[in-house]
Motif scaffolding. Structure first.
Motif, mmCIF file in Angstrom:
data_model
loop_
_atom_site.group_PDB
_atom_site.id
_atom_site.type_symbol
_atom_site.label_atom_id
_atom_site.label_comp_id
_atom_site.label_asym_id
_atom_site.label_seq_id
_atom_site.Cartn_x
_atom_site.Cartn_y
_atom_site.Cartn_z
ATOM 1 N N THR A 96 36.915 -41.059 10.190
ATOM 2 C CA THR A 96 36.737 -42.226 9.364
ATOM 3 C C THR A 96 37.871 -42.574 8.601
ATOM 4 O O THR A 96 39.178 -42.083 8.540
ATOM 5 N N THR A 98 39.306 -44.748 5.406
ATOM 6 C CA THR A 98 38.977 -45.275 3.732
ATOM 7 C C THR A 98 40.408 -46.330 3.441
ATOM 8 O O THR A 98 40.755 -46.001 3.636
ATOM 9 N N ARG A 100 41.262 -49.450 1.025
ATOM 10 C CA ARG A 100 40.357 -49.942 -1.143
ATOM 11 C C ARG A 100 40.957 -50.801 -0.976
ATOM 12 O O ARG A 100 42.724 -51.878 -0.616
ATOM 13 N N VAL A 145 29.991 -47.739 3.658
ATOM 14 C CA VAL A 145 30.159 -47.195 2.813
ATOM 15 C C VAL A 145 30.735 -47.959 1.583
ATOM 16 O O VAL A 145 31.702 -47.564 1.972
ATOM 17 N N GLU A 147 32.024 -46.840 -1.738
ATOM 18 C CA GLU A 147 31.896 -45.359 -3.013
ATOM 19 C C GLU A 147 32.574 -45.983 -4.662
ATOM 20 O O GLU A 147 31.852 -45.591 -5.098
ATOM 21 N N ASP A 148 32.755 -47.390 -4.095
ATOM 22 C CA ASP A 148 32.935 -48.003 -5.453
ATOM 23 C C ASP A 148 32.966 -49.245 -5.584
ATOM 24 O O ASP A 148 33.548 -49.749 -4.283
ATOM 25 N N THR A 151 36.087 -49.433 -3.117
ATOM 26 C CA THR A 151 36.595 -48.754 -1.597
ATOM 27 C C THR A 151 35.123 -48.977 -0.837
ATOM 28 O O THR A 151 34.062 -48.531 -1.429
ATOM 29 N N VAL A 153 34.106 -46.948 2.699
ATOM 30 C CA VAL A 153 34.199 -46.199 4.124
ATOM 31 C C VAL A 153 34.139 -46.592 5.327
ATOM 32 O O VAL A 153 32.508 -46.524 5.038
#
Length: 570
Positions: A96, A98, A100, A145, A147-148, A151, A153
């Motif tokens: 993964t 991530t 931002r 995806v 996350e918010d 963010t 992922v």
């Protein structure tokens, strides 16, 4: 012959500017900029083209999470930072990454950029009924995806030691969900307004787009750097030829920047004497080649079957014929007459970075007519009274397409002569570059559709990792009618052994082993004579002497730092 070349690093370019002048520079303060691409742009949506000209033009409007600087190093763009193992952005199992987003990012229409736009971009480019040209950038992804709002992922199916391919570089920008949400799959080419004038985050917005002609841009009022871009407006002219584009910068001063000056070295040398422009040259992964079609493109076939694997090519599926065509070419002579010091004869698919260029294929650098004739004899092709070979009543005849360009037409003429000497009859055809490299799915003349036996052009990849470029030659990545023809496996090559080796590369973490795998994949492809490498080309463009901030970049879009271009004043 020595060509004067200028390659500025970012720091060097800024060092030439007095501090006072830098302080005074504001958005739009440099007035108007004129850019010429003699290969005109056909769409502002790079996902529907795959051509360098479309990628470059769209890169000043659409941006990725990260891109590559002039040294090939990753730099954060729409992202706050580059995720790594050290900062926790990449997981220990390498499955993964991530990202931002920077705070406060706005689309050019004033609405906020969110992680949902990133997720949507993945959905857009991987839609099963779509034909995204850069689908290879998203190979091996299990999910994307949000996350918010800030963010994203990305989870990969396997350990992925280089996760910096999706949403990185000019070929993998973020598009706005609100604008493209009704343009998924087969509907993508129908969304003309979005494809011609995408809402973006870059320094400029499109105000007028005329396909295969001219684009008008103006500064994005919502660009995240308040003082940039320094030019208020841009005219991006298309059409003509490389000679006219060079003359417009070097001699008449009508243009500030000219791209892809594919001209004979003596022509460039003479042009520079005009004194109004500077040549920009750097070597990277750009490589001129001949693609060999593995599928039948006979006009007797239905349009939805031409150029598909339903019908193998009746001549070129024989490796002995492919090798004979390669052995007959004098690459050193082509390089000398076509590019001089801005080219290097090559036998490789991957020509850069240097450490990944294979040392195992240099035998193609020596023309070998005797071996070429032996191979065709072995394949059962016998010479007729006119010197052209036949087998089972079929003439050894090939249609050879390329774009209209003086250097390429010189290459065609020489290659036609060499192939005739070994008994191959070659019909030459050149097509306007705007059409040849265009994205019209109804056109029979695009290089992607490839309704010819062989064709010649150049291409490159972004960044210093050729993994996605090698992925393009996997089975199933070919352009085909059911996806309206976008795709990067142009010659329809398919080799399960190649696919398996690429899969190993994609999950291999050790840098030395990755280098070995890149070379092995390159060798498998070129030793199968799946295409014929000719010349490793430098990127060659020109800028006016009063244009500052330009930093040639062979690893990303040439316009990667367009916001920093400015007019030099006394």
């Amino acid at each position: 012959m020595r060509l004067k070349a200028t390659l500025w690093g970012a720091a060097a370019a800024l060092a030439l500017v007095p501090a006072a002048a830098m302080a005074e520079r504001e958005r739009g303060s440099s007035g108007h900029l004129n850019i010429i691409y003699w290969q005109a742009v056909s769409t502002m949506n790079p996902f529907l083209s795959g051509g360098t000209k479309e990628m470059n033009a769209s890169s000043i409007v659409l941006e990725p999470l990260a891109r590559f600087d002039a040294a090939g190093e990753l730099v954060a763009w729409l992202a706050e930072e580059i995720p790594t193992l050290d900062n926790g952005g990449v997981s220990e199992d390498l499955k993964t990454i991530t990202w931002r987003l920077k705070e406060g990012l706005l689309w050019s229409d004033g609405t906020p950029v969110t992680a949902a736009d990133v997720v949507f971009t993945h959905e857009y480019c991987t839609h099963p009924e779509g034909g995204c040209s850069y689908r290879d950038r998203f190979a091996g992804i299990e999910s994307v995806v949000a996350e918010d709002d800030h963010t994203v992922v990305i989870t990969f199916e396997d350990a992925t030691p280089n996760p910096y391919i999706p949403f990185v570089g000019a070929g993998s920008p973020i598009i706005q969900q609100a604008q493209f949400q009704n343009c998924l799959g087969a509907r993508a080419p129908e969304c003309t307004d979005a494809n011609f004038a995408p809402v973006g985050t870059g320094p400029y917005v499109v105000t007028d787009f005329r396909p295969n002609d001219v684009i008008q841009f103006e500064a994005n009022p919502n660009y995240r750097v308040p003082t940039q871009p320094y030019f208020a407006t841009i005219t991006w002219a298309g059409g003509g030829d490389a000679t006219g584009a060079a003359r417009a910068v070097f001699q008449t001063g009508e243009m500030d920047y000219a791209w892809n000056l594919q001209l004979a070295p003596e022509v460039i040398e003479q042009m520079q004497s005009g004194g109004q422009g500077e040549l920009l040259v750097d070597f990277g992964p750009l490589m001129e080649r001949i693609e060999l079609n593995f599928t039948d493109v006979s006009a007797d076939l239905p349009d939805d079957e031409r150029g598909t694997r339903m019908h193998p090519h009746p001549i070129l599926t024989d490796i002995r014929v492919r090798e004979a065509l390669s052995r007959a070419i004098d690459r050193e002579l082509l390089t000398e007459i076509g590019y001089g010091p801005t080219g290097r004869a090559t036998c490789n698919f991957i020509v850069a970075p240097p450490a990944m260029a294979s040392p195992n294929n240099d035998n193609c650098l020596v023309q070998d007519m005797d071996r070429a004739n032996e191979l065709l004899d072995e394949a059962g092709w016998e010479r007729g009274p006119d010197g052209i070979r036949t087998r089972d009543g079929m003439r050894l005849e090939l249609l050879f397409n390329t774009s209209t360009n003086a250097v390429r037409q010189d290459f065609q003429a020489l290659i036609q002569q060499w192939w005739r000497e070994i008994g191959v009859d070659t019909r030459l055809r050149n097509i306007d570059a705007g059409v040849f490299f265009g994205s019209d799915p109804s056109s029979p003349d695009t290089y992607v559709k490839f309704w010819a036996d062989v064709q010649m052009y150049a291409s490159l990849f972004e960044g210093t990792d050729p993994t996605p470029h090698l992925e393009q030659r996997r089975c199933g990545r070919e352009p085909r009618p059911e996806t309206q023809w976008p795709g990067q496996n142009i010659n329809r090559y398919c080799n399960p052994e190649y696919d398996a080796l690429w899969a190993e590369l994609n999950r291999e973490p050790d840098p030395e082993r990755r280098q070995e795998l890149v070379i092995a994949l390159n060798d498998m492809f070129v030793q199968d004579f799946a295409h014929l490498p000719l010349v490793a080309r430098g990127r060659v463009s020109a800028k006016s002497t009063d244009l500052g901030g330009v930093v040639m970049n062979v690893w990303d879009s040439e316009h990667w730092n367009q916001a920093e271009w400015y007019r030099i004043t006394e």
